[in-house]
Design an enzyme around this catalytic site. Structure first.
Site, PDB file in Angstrom:
ATOM      1  N   GLY A   1      88.994  52.882  34.036  1.00  0.00           N
ATOM      2  CA  GLY A   1      89.189  52.580  35.452  1.00  0.00           C
ATOM      3  C   GLY A   1      90.184  51.451  35.684  1.00  0.00           C
ATOM      4  O   GLY A   1      91.076  51.547  36.535  1.00  0.00           O
ATOM      5  N   ARG A   2      90.070  50.379  34.901  1.00  0.00           N
ATOM      6  CA  ARG A   2      90.937  49.214  35.150  1.00  0.00           C
ATOM      7  C   ARG A   2      92.359  49.405  34.617  1.00  0.00           C
ATOM      8  O   ARG A   2      93.199  48.521  34.762  1.00  0.00           O
ATOM      9  CB  ARG A   2      90.286  47.944  34.591  1.00  0.00           C
ATOM     10  CG  ARG A   2      89.871  48.020  33.148  1.00  0.00           C
ATOM     11  CD  ARG A   2      88.988  46.838  32.741  1.00  0.00           C
ATOM     12  NE  ARG A   2      88.429  46.976  31.419  1.00  0.00           N
ATOM     13  CZ  ARG A   2      87.304  47.613  31.136  1.00  0.00           C
ATOM     14  NH1 ARG A   2      86.616  48.195  32.092  1.00  0.00           N
ATOM     15  NH2 ARG A   2      86.855  47.694  29.895  1.00  0.00           N
TER      16      ARG A   2
ATOM     17  N   GLU B   1      86.710  42.126  32.373  1.00  0.00           N
ATOM     18  CA  GLU B   1      85.865  43.301  32.160  1.00  0.00           C
ATOM     19  C   GLU B   1      86.157  43.903  30.777  1.00  0.00           C
ATOM     20  O   GLU B   1      85.293  44.514  30.163  1.00  0.00           O
ATOM     21  CB  GLU B   1      86.094  44.351  33.267  1.00  0.00           C
ATOM     22  CG  GLU B   1      85.014  45.408  33.299  1.00  0.00           C
ATOM     23  CD  GLU B   1      85.025  46.276  34.565  1.00  0.00           C
ATOM     24  OE1 GLU B   1      84.235  46.017  35.476  1.00  0.00           O
ATOM     25  OE2 GLU B   1      85.843  47.207  34.635  1.00  0.00           O
TER      26      GLU B   1
ATOM     27  N   LYS C   1      73.721  46.826  38.431  1.00  0.00           N
ATOM     28  CA  LYS C   1      73.809  48.049  39.253  1.00  0.00           C
ATOM     29  C   LYS C   1      72.449  48.710  39.354  1.00  0.00           C
ATOM     30  O   LYS C   1      71.995  49.086  40.438  1.00  0.00           O
ATOM     31  CB  LYS C   1      74.750  49.073  38.582  1.00  0.00           C
ATOM     32  CG  LYS C   1      76.195  48.953  38.952  1.00  0.00           C
ATOM     33  CD  LYS C   1      76.942  50.177  38.400  1.00  0.00           C
ATOM     34  CE  LYS C   1      78.413  49.900  38.250  1.00  0.00           C
ATOM     35  NZ  LYS C   1      79.155  50.949  37.589  1.00  0.00           N
TER      36      LYS C   1
ATOM     37  N   LYS D   1      86.267  57.124  39.610  1.00  0.00           N
ATOM     38  CA  LYS D   1      86.282  57.882  38.357  1.00  0.00           C
ATOM     39  C   LYS D   1      84.945  58.614  38.180  1.00  0.00           C
ATOM     40  O   LYS D   1      84.911  59.787  37.860  1.00  0.00           O
ATOM     41  CB  LYS D   1      86.548  56.922  37.201  1.00  0.00           C
ATOM     42  CG  LYS D   1      86.589  57.596  35.858  1.00  0.00           C
ATOM     43  CD  LYS D   1      86.951  56.636  34.757  1.00  0.00           C
ATOM     44  CE  LYS D   1      86.786  57.305  33.410  1.00  0.00           C
ATOM     45  NZ  LYS D   1      87.008  56.393  32.298  1.00  0.00           N
TER      46      LYS D   1
ATOM     47  N   HIS E   1      98.422  22.776  46.491  1.00  0.00           N
ATOM     48  CA  HIS E   1      97.818  21.967  47.544  1.00  0.00           C
ATOM     49  C   HIS E   1      96.307  22.156  47.598  1.00  0.00           C
ATOM     50  O   HIS E   1      95.682  21.846  48.614  1.00  0.00           O
ATOM     51  CB  HIS E   1      98.477  22.298  48.885  1.00  0.00           C
ATOM     52  CG  HIS E   1      99.943  21.955  48.855  1.00  0.00           C
ATOM     53  ND1 HIS E   1     100.409  20.673  49.086  1.00  0.00           N
ATOM     54  CD2 HIS E   1     101.027  22.700  48.543  1.00  0.00           C
ATOM     55  CE1 HIS E   1     101.736  20.673  48.956  1.00  0.00           C
ATOM     56  NE2 HIS E   1     102.132  21.883  48.618  1.00  0.00           N
TER      57      HIS E   1
ATOM     58  N   GLU F   1      78.604  51.869  46.223  1.00  0.00           N
ATOM     59  CA  GLU F   1      79.338  51.225  47.318  1.00  0.00           C
ATOM     60  C   GLU F   1      80.430  52.161  47.862  1.00  0.00           C
ATOM     61  O   GLU F   1      80.631  52.287  49.070  1.00  0.00           O
ATOM     62  CB  GLU F   1      79.985  49.918  46.836  1.00  0.00           C
ATOM     63  CG  GLU F   1      79.000  48.886  46.307  1.00  0.00           C
ATOM     64  CD  GLU F   1      78.756  49.002  44.814  1.00  0.00           C
ATOM     65  OE1 GLU F   1      78.663  50.147  44.287  1.00  0.00           O
ATOM     66  OE2 GLU F   1      78.644  47.958  44.154  1.00  0.00           O
TER      67      GLU F   1
HETATM   68  O1  F6P Z   1      81.138  48.536  37.868  1.00  0.00           O
HETATM   69  C1  F6P Z   1      82.356  48.378  37.228  1.00  0.00           C
HETATM   70  C2  F6P Z   1      83.166  49.626  37.338  1.00  0.00           C
HETATM   71  O2  F6P Z   1      82.609  50.641  36.584  1.00  0.00           O
HETATM   72  C3  F6P Z   1      84.623  49.377  36.913  1.00  0.00           C
HETATM   73  O3  F6P Z   1      84.785  49.470  35.561  1.00  0.00           O
HETATM   74  C4  F6P Z   1      85.327  50.422  37.699  1.00  0.00           C
HETATM   75  O4  F6P Z   1      86.697  50.165  37.792  1.00  0.00           O
HETATM   76  C5  F6P Z   1      84.618  50.330  39.023  1.00  0.00           C
HETATM   77  O5  F6P Z   1      83.276  50.072  38.681  1.00  0.00           O
HETATM   78  C6  F6P Z   1      84.704  51.551  39.880  1.00  0.00           C
HETATM   79  O6  F6P Z   1      84.191  52.668  39.237  1.00  0.00           O
HETATM   80  P1  F6P Z   1      84.476  54.127  39.782  1.00  0.00           P
HETATM   81  O7  F6P Z   1      85.940  54.345  39.772  1.00  0.00           O
HETATM   82  O8  F6P Z   1      83.744  55.044  38.861  1.00  0.00           O
HETATM   83  O9  F6P Z   1      83.925  54.190  41.188  1.00  0.00           O
END
Ligand code: F6P
Length: 546
Positions: free
Chosen positions: A267-268, A353, A512, A206, A384, A212
């Site tokens: 995002g979620r 979150e 972060k 987003k 188990h 990463e």
């Molecule tokens: O660090 C958490 C977060 O911002 C989440 O809320 C989000 O889903 C994820 O990182 C990925 O973010 P993006 O889609 O901006 O890469």
């Protein structure tokens, strides 16, 4: 004292909780044969049985009064009509618009959201059909056989949970892979068997700033161009989904290959947007639309059903009851359907979150327990592994048991065994077995008195452990849409009742920022003196041990 605590229903629930803590569900069941009828909700594709909770009609009436006093229905209506209920980010919360079946205008900041959504669905459909029908070709003219979705959190968990759950509905013409971790081990393993000529990458982010994801995308570009020897091949092998076109373009993604996201989609909650491209590419666009319509069915139920019959609202009220009033600190999600093996991970982000916060939306400290930590595993595997803890530890863990009437891949004898365990577990967790019964059973088996005295205390199960049972007809795109949307709305209602802004995530920013600084220090071999001695020593140890 928080304003929630001053509510009449809140005060009543606190008193009821004291009373209920001394009761046993087994007794409540023996006193009332109608518990299942009173405390279950049946929808076309699913059934929720919440009768195995420490509740009675008075508790439920008070919980419903709490929902009324906290204006849950008014807040729900604000969400659906696009009011900026994400207060700290001043944004609307409109993931529901992504699956709206009506084409009526929905105006936010002078823009018609419906037009954006419909245009995007049309663009996605063309793109998906082009790729699936072999019209979109790689740099050497070969058709695409593999999709790699690069993204993390909401840009990974939704699509992966769904494609895993709906594998049965894929025609297998496209293989879908996911890279979320920045640990190079994952991308290396994913790319190893793939042919760069036939791979399409979706960079899902987003913000298009997530370090990463950017690192993984750069590695993927290198992997492609070291095979194609041509920077231009990126245009045939990379698309992006983002709310930040500028960043995506300066990263090297072709403008026409960018699918938009909007700040009114969290995002979620974004799998219903172009973040769900991997789903559509895997299953075909018709199935993607079925998923959306399943979610929309739940939206309609959430909007129209009175609170007492409203599945997401009841799920939220039960969670608030167990956590905030009865004091449970965690909640298990236990799917008894192999297809749902990623649901727990998905719900961890969705719920924790969203509501793992300790300040109310008007900025005051929360002085009551909010959401539980969410954990779990496929049911049988869990049985188990950690069910011992669920049955006999001195922490009570309310659990959601989720199973299906029909298996999508029936194998003779398997489903009955699976579901027998499913039913047995919630019964055992509720009734338990007391010492008198344990002793009688051991005696009936001819055990000596010494043995009985030694072993009996260990075999006692106190029971009284709350569970919800969600029984789905069968996992298919519609039912899965129903289920995920039910949890989304549950989380929303929880947030309203607890007075929490469910749609921001400030708590992930601190780590972060620190990680970015630390990375610089490690790269420059210059560890600053501002770290605490633990962190500094760990970094020095790491540097010198390399
Ligand atoms: O660090 C958490 C977060 O911002 C989440 O809320 C989000 O889903 C994820 O990182 C990925 O973010 P993006 O889609 O901006 O890469």
């Amino acid at each position: 004292m928080s304003s929630r605590r001053t509510l009449a229903s809140w005060k009543k629930l606190q008193l009821l909780a004291q009373d209920k803590k001394s009761q046993h569900m087994k007794t409540l069941f023996s006193q009332d044969n109608e518990r299942f009828n009173k405390f279950s909700i049946e929808l076309p594709n699913m059934l929720l049985d919440y009768s195995k909770n420490l509740i009675d009609s008075e508790t439920m009436d008070s919980l419903l009064a709490l929902a009324t006093e906290t204006n849950v229905c008014q807040w729900r209506d604000k969400m659906f009509r696009g009011d900026k209920i994400n207060k700290t980010e001043e944004r609307a919360v409109l993931h529901t618009a992504l699956r709206r079946q009506s084409h009526e205008p929905l105006i936010i900041d002078d823009e018609n959201v419906t037009n954006h959504v419909q245009k995007q669905l049309a663009d996605m459909e063309i793109f998906v059909n082009n790729v699936r029908q072999g019209e979109w070709l790689g740099y050497s003219g070969k058709r695409i056989t593999d999709i790699v979705n690069i993204g993390v959190g909401g840009s990974n968990l939704g699509p992966q949970t769904v494609t895993e759950a709906l594998k049965h509905y894929s025609d297998g013409s496209i293989n879908v892979h996911y890279v979320s971790n920045v640990d190079g081990a994952q991308i290396v393993e994913v790319l190893r068997p793939l042919n760069p000529e036939k791979v399409l990458f979706i960079v899902s982010s987003k913000t298009f700033t997530t370090a990463e994801t950017m690192t993984n995308a750069k590695t993927a570009i290198k992997w492609l161009t070291s095979a194609s020897f041509d920077e231009k091949s990126v245009a045939k092998h990379f698309v992006a989904v983002t709310a930040n076109r500028e960043n995506a373009m300066s990263f090297g993604i072709e403008e026409n290959n960018i699918f938009d996201m909007w700040d009114w989609v969290g995002g979620r909650f974004s799998l219903w947007s172009a973040i769900g491209l991997a789903i559509a590419l895997d299953l075909g666009f018709d199935k993607f639309r079925e998923l959306l319509s399943g979610a929309n069915e739940m939206d309609q139920h959430f909007i129209n059903a009175p609170l007492k019959d409203n599945m997401p609202a009841i799920m939220a009220l039960i969670s608030v009851w167990n956590t905030t009033f009865l004091g449970s600190q965690s909640q298990a999600i236990l799917p008894y359907d192999q297809t749902l093996h990623m649901l727990t991970a998905y719900l961890q982000q969705a719920e924790m979150e969203s509501n793992g916060k300790s300040v109310t939306w008007d900025g005051s400290e929360v002085d009551y327990a909010t959401v539980p930590s969410i954990w779990g595993e496929l049911g049988i595997n869990g049985q188990h592994a950690f069910y011992q803890y669920l049955h006999q530890s001195n922490n009570v863990v309310p659990a959601d048991f989720i199973g299906s009437v029909e298996s999508v891949t029936p194998v003779k004898g398997h489903h009955e065994t699976l579901m027998s365990n499913f039913f047995a577990q919630t019964q055992a967790l509720m009734t338990g077995v007391d010492e008198t019964q344990v002793r009688a059973d051991l005696k009936a088996k001819g055990r000596t008195q010494d043995y009985i005295d030694k072993v009996a205390p260990h075999k006692v199960h106190k029971g009284n452990r709350p569970t919800n049972t969600i029984l789905l007809k069968r996992i298919d795109p519609k039912t899965l849409g129903n289920l995920i949307a039910a949890y989304e709305h549950k989380i929303f209602v929880q947030g309203i009742i607890l007075k929490i802004c469910s749609f921001d995530q400030w708590g992930v920013e601190l780590g972060k920022g620190l990680a970015a600084d630390i990375q610089q220090e490690l790269e420059n071999n210059n560890i600053g003196s501002h770290h605490d001695c633990s962190t500094a020593s760990l970094m020095k140890f790491y540097q010198s041990a390399k």
